[in-house]
Enzyme design. Structure first.
Site, PDB file in Angstrom:
ATOM      1  N   ASN A  67       0.831  -1.201   0.000  1.00  0.00           N
ATOM      2  CA  ASN A  67       0.000   0.000   0.000  1.00  0.00           C
ATOM      3  C   ASN A  67       0.866   1.251   0.000  1.00  0.00           C
ATOM      4  O   ASN A  67       2.017   1.239   0.463  1.00  0.00           O
ATOM      5  CB  ASN A  67      -0.865   0.059   1.268  1.00  0.00           C
ATOM      6  CG  ASN A  67      -1.722  -1.156   1.465  1.00  0.00           C
ATOM      7  OD1 ASN A  67      -2.596  -1.441   0.666  1.00  0.00           O
ATOM      8  ND2 ASN A  67      -1.476  -1.885   2.554  1.00  0.00           N
ATOM      9  N   HIS A  78       2.648  10.633  17.930  1.00  0.00           N
ATOM     10  CA  HIS A  78       3.665  11.261  17.083  1.00  0.00           C
ATOM     11  C   HIS A  78       4.607  12.120  17.907  1.00  0.00           C
ATOM     12  O   HIS A  78       4.282  12.569  19.011  1.00  0.00           O
ATOM     13  CB  HIS A  78       3.017  12.106  15.979  1.00  0.00           C
ATOM     14  CG  HIS A  78       2.294  13.314  16.486  1.00  0.00           C
ATOM     15  ND1 HIS A  78       0.957  13.295  16.834  1.00  0.00           N
ATOM     16  CD2 HIS A  78       2.718  14.593  16.703  1.00  0.00           C
ATOM     17  CE1 HIS A  78       0.600  14.500  17.245  1.00  0.00           C
ATOM     18  NE2 HIS A  78       1.642  15.306  17.182  1.00  0.00           N
ATOM     19  N   HIS A  84       9.041  22.402  14.715  1.00  0.00           N
ATOM     20  CA  HIS A  84       7.589  22.427  14.577  1.00  0.00           C
ATOM     21  C   HIS A  84       7.008  23.772  15.002  1.00  0.00           C
ATOM     22  O   HIS A  84       5.964  24.192  14.493  1.00  0.00           O
ATOM     23  CB  HIS A  84       6.998  21.289  15.419  1.00  0.00           C
ATOM     24  CG  HIS A  84       5.509  21.274  15.534  1.00  0.00           C
ATOM     25  ND1 HIS A  84       4.663  21.453  14.469  1.00  0.00           N
ATOM     26  CD2 HIS A  84       4.702  21.085  16.622  1.00  0.00           C
ATOM     27  CE1 HIS A  84       3.409  21.364  14.871  1.00  0.00           C
ATOM     28  NE2 HIS A  84       3.398  21.164  16.178  1.00  0.00           N
TER      29      HIS A  84
END
Length: 265
Positions: A67, A78, A84
């Site tokens: 996939n 996460h 970030h």
């Protein structure tokens, strides 16, 4: 011929095989149904996780199935990397994080009773100091993991985000405590069971989203949507955080494991 002395790795493997050490998975399952952060307009949201079939024992691949995956960086369990947040916009990306800082002692602080009474509960400096008075100081390179009991909602999007009256109501950390952790402790990271390292009402604090602002700004890491923290002892466990080394990545889905003394589960 002499027999080599048993190494530390040999001892670890023996203790795992004999059950004197056990491995606990702290990771939420990742699927299209995994609850994810929802930002209000006009802010853009990440895509949810999904699988796209490429071949499945058919003409595209007669002997195999595989996939494509589609996902945002900050989906499910996460890691938040320093770059970030705007407070460290030029900081390290996920591929640049020293692996030595992704494994370390786990310090587990239980706020589950207070979060059950008040979903907007905020961890304060005095709460952390009280934990230290009982269990010892936060250790160099360790991870402070906050057990709020929120993992019980991990497969229920509405309960997990707990959105009402125009806001999400989930427990977190105060601005003062986030700054104290960032500036006064030697931890490598901070982990929670909620969708983000800040409280659901984190934008209402000063600065907005203080865990992101202070911890990532201080080159410390966040890990979210953890599971099973209630099964860990306050001290004595080892946590291993395994994000994908995404070049330029601001975060990554991660597998998070804990190694605990046998008999403590």
């Amino acid at each position: 011929m002499s027999i080599p002395a048993e190494t530390a790795v040999d001892q670890l493997l023996t203790q795992l095989a004999e059950g004197r050490l056990q491995v606990v998975d702290l990771t939420n399952k990742l699927s299209a149904d995994t609850p994810t952060l929802r930002l209000p307009e006009p802010f853009a949201n990440l895509i949810d996780f999904s699988l796209e079939s490429v071949s499945e024992f058919d003409d595209s691949g007669p002997l195999w199935r595989h996939n494509n995956i589609h996902t945002g960086e900050h989906i499910g369990t996460h890691l938040d990397a320093p770059r970030h947040w705007i407070s460290n916009r030029d900081g390290a990306d996920v591929s640049e994080l020293p692996v030595s800082r992704l494994i370390g002692p786990a310090h587990v602080l239980d706020i589950s009773a207070r979060a059950a009474e008040d979903p907007d509960f905020l961890l304060e400096v005095d709460d952390i100091r009280a934990w230290e008075a009982e269990h010892g100081p936060l250790r160099e390179g360790g991870w402070l993991l906050v057990h709020s009991g929120w993992d019980q909602y991990a497969q229920d999007r509405d309960a997990f985000l707990n959105f009402s009256d125009g806001a999400s109501h989930t427990p977190g950390i105060s601005a003062a405590a986030a700054q104290w952790l960032a500036e006064e402790t030697p931890i490598a990271g901070y982990g929670v069971e909620t969708v983000g390292i800040d409280a659901g009402n984190g934008f209402a604090l000063d600065p907005p989203m203080p865990a992101h602002h202070h911890l990532l700004g201080a080159d410390k890491y966040g890990i979210t949507s953890l599971q099973n923290l209630g099964s860990l002892p306050p001290t004595g466990a080892l946590v291993v955080v395994c994000p994908l080394p995404i070049v330029g990545g601001t975060g990554s889905p991660a597998r998070v494991l804990a190694v605990v003394p046998g008999g403590q589960l």
